[in-house]
Design an enzyme around this catalytic site. Structure first.
Site, PDB file in Angstrom:
ATOM      1  N   GLU A 424    -121.394  -1.317  66.098  1.00 33.72           N
ATOM      2  CA  GLU A 424    -122.599  -0.821  66.766  1.00 33.72           C
ATOM      3  C   GLU A 424    -123.346  -1.923  67.514  1.00 33.72           C
ATOM      4  O   GLU A 424    -124.574  -2.043  67.414  1.00 33.72           O
ATOM      5  CB  GLU A 424    -123.526  -0.137  65.750  1.00 33.72           C
ATOM      6  N   GLU A 500    -116.824   5.068  61.302  1.00 27.07           N
ATOM      7  CA  GLU A 500    -117.873   5.169  60.277  1.00 27.07           C
ATOM      8  C   GLU A 500    -118.332   6.614  60.269  1.00 27.07           C
ATOM      9  O   GLU A 500    -118.694   7.150  61.323  1.00 27.07           O
ATOM     10  CB  GLU A 500    -119.019   4.212  60.621  1.00 27.07           C
TER      11      GLU A 500
HETATM   12  C1  GAL Z   1    -124.699   2.727  60.721  1.00 26.39           C
HETATM   13  C2  GAL Z   1    -124.446   1.241  60.505  1.00 26.39           C
HETATM   14  C3  GAL Z   1    -124.327   0.916  59.031  1.00 26.39           C
HETATM   15  C4  GAL Z   1    -125.425   1.569  58.274  1.00 26.39           C
HETATM   16  C5  GAL Z   1    -125.362   3.048  58.496  1.00 26.39           C
HETATM   17  C6  GAL Z   1    -126.347   3.859  57.714  1.00 26.39           C
HETATM   18  O1  GAL Z   1    -125.249   2.978  61.949  1.00 26.39           O
HETATM   19  O2  GAL Z   1    -123.275   0.854  61.135  1.00 26.39           O
HETATM   20  O3  GAL Z   1    -124.367  -0.468  58.845  1.00 26.39           O
HETATM   21  O4  GAL Z   1    -126.627   1.045  58.729  1.00 26.39           O
HETATM   22  O5  GAL Z   1    -125.582   3.294  59.858  1.00 26.39           O
HETATM   23  O6  GAL Z   1    -126.242   5.231  58.041  1.00 26.39           O
END
Ligand code: GAL
Length: 807
Positions: A424, A500
Site C-alpha cells: 500500500e 491482503e
Molecule cells: C491494510 C494494511 C495493513 C493493516 C490493515 C488493517 O490496509 O496493509 O497493514 O493496516 O489494512 O485493515
C-alpha cells in the site's frame, strides 16, 4: 525433522574444522537510555542487565497510553482529519536507545576471516568491535552481516557492542525493540564461500527429473586454482549425487549442475527437502565446506493456469502474519513460531505473507519443514511517508541493499514462492511511482530470476491509471473486492491475487446483539462481535473473498489479514484507550482460535471435517430472547436442536452470500440447556454431531499443553491453555477470574496472555485474569532434564496441576 537435523549435523561436523558458526545467544549485557556517542572500550557494563538474546526490551512494559501517542490521520484508512491515536504501536516502551554488549568467544584468528551476522536488530543498528564502528544497518527487520576480521584483536578479549535506536512515530504497529533475532559469528578460512554465497535453483523440474544448479560465491584471490566437490544429499544424509571440478576463481560465482532422477518435489502437502554441499580444496587441503538446505519445486504464474506449484494450479489459502509473538513480543523463539504455523496449518492454510517486512530465517526454515508457502515482503513504506519517522528516511539510500539482503539471505527456501516489494505504498498514486516499482522489481529479478514479484495495492484505480499495476509479475489487491473485475479487465496479467483480504474484526468469545453486518462498529467495552459480521470501512467479510475465488477462475487466492492478533493497530478502536492490540486475528493474541478460525477451517481444511457452533449457550437473564446460532462446517446441511426441539434443518444456499458458507439459524429463542447440531453429508446421511451446554458456576480449571515434552535447551516452550470450567467440565464462557501460576523444577514461567485487546496486565508477571473463560500461559524449559511442575490457582476454584517432561 529429526532426519533433517542429522543431515545438517553430519555436514556441520565435517565443516566445523574449516568453518565455524557460533550462535551468540548468551552472556549479553543490556542498558537502556540516552547513552550518546560511540562505544568506549573501557565502558563499564558491570551494572547492566544480564540477558540472553533474542531479546525485546519493550515487551515487559508497562503499557502506557502516552507512549508514542500519535496525532495523525491514517490516510490509507480513508481518514482526512488528524486525531489522537493511542495504542497504535502497542503502548509499550519501544522508543529510545538500547545498548548491547558481549565478549566474543576466543578463537584462533591466524589466517581466518570473521563475520558477524544479524538476523534482524530493531533498529538503526550501529555495530562496534573494541570501540570501533564496524557498520550501520537501519532497517530493523532485515538480516545483515559485516566482515569484522580487521577489527578483531589477535590476542585477548574482543568486545562486541550494538547500539539500537527507535524513533517515535516510526511504525504503524508494535515493532519490538532490541536484538530480537539471533546474532551469529562466522569463522572461515581466507578462501571460503562468502556469507549467503551458496545458492541452489532447480531450473528444470518434473516428476522424472530435476536439474539442480548449485552456485557459490567465493572469497579468494583472482585466478586462484581450486577444486570443488559438490554433493546433493537426501534428508537421511544419503549422498545422491556428487561432482568434482577443477576451477579458476575469476570473481564470478562458480556453478555446478546435477541431474536428480525421480525427485521428491516440495509442496505444502509433502515438504520434501534436500541438502546441497560444496567442499573447496586448495591442492589437497580442504579449505571450506558449506551447505544449504533446499527443495525441488516449480513456481509459475500466468493467465492460463493462475498460480501453479509443480505444474498444478492452486488457489493460495494464505494468512498475513505480523512478526510479533503476542506476549513474547518481537523476541523470536522457534517453539513459538512453530506453534503459530502449526495452528495455521491445522486450519488448512497453505501460505503466509510476512507482513510487511522481511521474515526471520528461523521462520522460513519452519515453513520449509512444515510445508507453508511464503510471500516474503520487504517494505511498508518507500519514499513517501506513512509514518513521520518510518523507512521513508532510508529508502533512497538503502532500498536496493535491503532487497539484496532479503533475497540473498532467503533465496534457498523452497517455501518462498514470491517476493513482495511493498504494501500500500502511496507511490501508487504518484508520478514516477511506477518507475520505482519497476526498479525494485528489476532488482528482485536480477538477484533471483526464479520467483515472481508482487505488491499489495490499495489504490487500485490510480495504480491502473499510472501503469503501476500493469508492470508487476503478480498484481496484488488489498481488499477492494468490488475492483477485482475492473483490475482483471484492465490489466495485462490475466489474474489477480488477493494480497491482503478480509480484515474482519472480532474478539474471542464476545457476542453482540442485534446480530447484523457492520462497518467500523464500536461498543462501549471496546470489543468486537464474534459473529464475524464486522469489518472496517475499507475491508470485508471472508465470504466476499471466497465468492471471488470460487466464481472467478482468474483470482489466484488470498492472504487474510491476519492469522493472529498482533500488538498495536487496534482498529476500530484506534482512538480508544486501553485498546492496544489488534482485533483482526483469526486467532487472538494468545493464539487461541476465535470462531472465525472454524469458518476458514470449514473451507480450507480438506483433510478433516469441521463442525463448530456459536455462540456459547450460557446467557443468564436472556431467557426468551432471540440468540442467533451459527454453524461453521464443511458439511452442506445440518439440523439444530435446543433441548431436543428442532430449530430446522437447513442447507447452505449459494444464492446468498452469508448462507453460502455458513449455516445460520437467526430466530433461535434462548432457553438454558443443550444446543445440539446434527450435520448431514452430501448423501443426506448423518455425519457428525456437536453439543454445547449451558455452564454452571466456575468450579475448576482445565489445563492443556501444546507440548508435554520439551528439550532441555533453556529456550524451548510449552503453551498451556487454561479454561475455567463448571463442575461438569463445561467452559464458563464469561469467566473473568484472576489466576496465578507457579512453575517449579526444570522450567520457569515465561509469559501469560488472555487475548483481551484492552488488558493492561503485564505479560511477564505470573498472574492474569481469564478473558471469556480462557488464557494461555507459557513455560520455558531450563537446560536441565527433569520434570516441570506447574500449578494454576484462582480464588474459589480448585487449583490444577500439570507436569511436563524436559529431555
Ligand atoms: C491494510 C494494511 C495493513 C493493516 C490493515 C488493517 O490496509 O496493509 O497493514 O493496516 O489494512 O485493515
Amino acid at each position: 525433522m529429526a532426519v533433517t537435523l542429522w543431515a545438517t549435523m553430519a555436514v556441520s561436523l565435517l565443516s566445523a574444522q574449516v568453518r565455524k558458526e557460533i550462535y551468540l545467544n548468551k552472556g549479553w549485557s543490556f542498558q537502556r537510555g540516552d547513552i550518546k556517542g560511540a562505544e568506549q572500550p573501557d565502558f563499564n557494563d558491570q551494572n547492566w542487565q544480564k540477558i540472553n538474546i533474542p531479546h525485546d526490551w519493550a515487551i515487559t512494559g508497562p503499557f502506557d497510553k502516552e507512549i508514542d501517542k500519535q496525532t495523525v490521520a491514517i490516510t490509507q484508512n480513508g481518514e482526512t482529519i488528524p486525531s489522537e491515536k493511542t495504542g497504535r504501536t502497542g503502548a509499550l516502551p519501544y522508543i529510545g536507545v538500547g545498548w548491547y554488549r558481549t565478549t566474543l568467544p576466543k578463537e584462533s584468528l591466524a589466517g581466518r576471516r570473521a563475520s558477524i551476522i544479524f538476523d534482524g536488530a530493531m533498529s538503526e543498528a550501529r555495530v562496534y568491535i573494541n570501540g570501533k564502528e564496524v557498520g550501520f544497518w537501519p532497517y530493523g527487520y532485515n538480516s545483515f552481516h559485516f566482515d569484522i576480521t580487521p577489527f578483531l584483536g589477535v590476542e585477548g578479549e574482543n568486545v562486541l557492542a550494538v547500539r539500537l535506536e527507535n524513533q517515535p512515530e516510526s511504525s504503524r504497529w508494535y515493532p519490538g525493540a532490541g536484538l530480537y533475532r539471533p546474532v551469529r559469528l562466522l569463522f572461515t578460512n581466507e578462501i571460503a564461500v562468502v556469507p549467503w554465497g551458496l545458492s541452489v535453483t532447480t531450473p528444470v523440474v518434473s516428476d522424472s527429473l530435476a536439474q539442480i544448479s548449485i552456485k557459490a560465491e567465493l572469497n579468494a584471490h583472482q585466478n586462484k586454482k581450486l577444486r570443488a566437490v559438490t554433493t546433493v544429499l537426501d534428508q537421511k544424509s544419503h549422498v545422491l549425487l556428487t561432482k568434482e571440478a577443477n576451477l579458476v576463481w575469476r570473481g564470478i560465482p562458480i556453478e555446478e549442475n546435477l541431474i536428480l532422477e525421480r525427485p521428491a518435489l516440495w509442496s505444502p502437502e509433502r515438504p520434501a527437502l534436500y541438502l546441497a554441499k560444496i567442499e573447496l580444496y586448495d591442492g589437497d587441503r580442504l579449505v571450506d565446506v558449506d551447505s544449504v538446505r533446499f527443495g525441488i519445486r516449480e513456481v509459475k504464474v500466468n493467465a492460463h493456469g493462475g498460480f501453479m506449484l509443480n505444474g498444478k494450479s492452486r488457489k493460495i489459502k494464505g494468512v498475513c502474519l505480523h512478526h510479533d509473538l503476542g506476549p513474547l513480543g518481537a523476541a523470536i523463539n522457534k517453539a513459538a513460531l512453530k506453534r503459530q504455523l502449526l495452528i495455521m496449518k491445522e486450519m488448512g492454510a497453505d501460505a503466509i505473507r510476512t507482513a510487511h517486512n522481511m521474515p526471520s530465517p528461523w521462520q522460513m526454515e519452519l515453513c520449509d519443514e512444515l510445508g507453508l508457502m511464503v510471500m516474503a515482503e520487504s517494505f511498508d513504506e518507500w519514499k513517501a511517508a506513512k509514518c513521520k519517522n518510518g523507512y521513508n528516511r532510508f529508502f533512497d539510500e538503502w532500498a536496493e541493499r535491503d532487497l539484496v539482503n532479503l533475497i540473498r539471505c532467503h533465496r534457498n527456501h523452497p517455501s518462498i514462492v514470491m517476493w513482495s516489494i511493498g504494501n500500500e505504498v502511496p507511490e501508487q498514486s504518484m508520478d514516477g511511482g511506477n518507475r520505482i516499482a519497476k526498479r525494485l522489481q528489476d532488482i528482485c529479478h536480477r538477484e533471483d530470476p526464479t520467483r515472481p514479484v508482487t505488491i499489495g495495492m490499495d489504490r487500485v484505480d490510480n495504480a491502473i491509471a499510472n501503469n503501476f499495476a500493469a508492470l508487476l509479475d503478480v498484481p496484488g489487491l488489498n481488499y477492494r473486492t468490488h475492483r477485482y473485475q475492473t483490475a482483471y479487465d484492465k490489466l495485462p496479467q490475466g489474474f489477480i491475487l488477493g494480497s491482503e483480504t478480509a480484515s474482519t474484526v472480532s474478539s474471542r468469545g464476545v457476542y453482540k446483539y442485534p446480530v447484523q453486518p457492520y462497518q467500523q462498529k464500536t461498543y462501549p467495552d471496546a470489543q468486537s462481535s464474534s459473529y464475524d459480521l464486522e469489518s472496517c470501512s475499507w475491508s470485508n467479510l471472508p465470504e466476499e473473498d471466497w465468492e471471488l475465488q470460487d466464481d472467478k477462475p482468474w483470482v489466484i487466492g488470498e492472504f487474510v489479514w491476519t492469522g493472529f492478533d498482533y500488538l498495536g493497530e487496534p482498529t476500530p478502536y484506534d482512538q480508544v484507550w486501553p485498546s492496544r492490540s489488534s482485533y483482526f486475528g483469526i486467532c487472538d493474541l494468545a493464539g487461541l482460535p476465535k470462531d472465525r478460525y472454524y469458518l476458514y477451517r470449514s473451507k480450507w481444511n480438506q483433510e478433516a471435517h469441521t463442525l463448530h457452533l456459536l455462540p456459547h449457550w450460557t446467557w443468564s437473564g436472556k431467557e426468551g430472547d432471540t440468540i442467533p446460532v451459527y454453524c461453521y462446517t464443511d458439511f452442506p446441511e445440518a439440523e439444530l436442536f435446543v433441548n431436543g426441539v428442532s430449530q430446522g434443518r437447513i442447507k447452505k444456499n449459494p444464492a446468498s452470500k452469508l448462507d453460502r458458507y455458513r449455516l445460520r439459524w437467526n430466530k433461535v429463542v434462548y432457553q438454558p440447556g443443550t444446543l445440539k447440531v446434527v450435520a448431514y453429508n452430501e448423501n443426506g446421511a448423518i455425519a457428525q454431531e456437536k453439543e454445547v451446554h449451558t455452564a454452571g458456576k466456575p468450579s475448576g480449571l482445565r489445563l492443556s499443553a501444546d507440548r508435554n515434552q520439551l528439550i532441555a535447551d533453556g529456550v524451548d516452550l510449552s503453551f498451556i491453555t487454561v479454561e475455567v470450567i463448571d463442575s461438569e467440565g463445561n467452559l464458563c464462557p464469561d469467566a473473568a477470574i484472576p489466576l496465578s501460576f507457579t512453575v517449579e523444577g526444570s522450567g520457569s514461567f515465561k509469559a501469560v496472555c488472555n487475548g483481551d485487546a484492552t488488558s493492561l496486565e503485564p505479560f511477564h508477571i505470573p498472574q492474569m485474569k481469564t478473558f471469556n473463560g480462557k488464557l494461555v500461559f507459557i513455560v520455558q524449559a531450563v537446560e536441565k532434564k527433569g520434570a516441570i511442575r506447574v500449578k494454576v490457582s484462582g480464588a474459589q476454584l480448585k487449583s490444577e496441576r500439570m507436569t511436563l517432561e524436559v529431555e
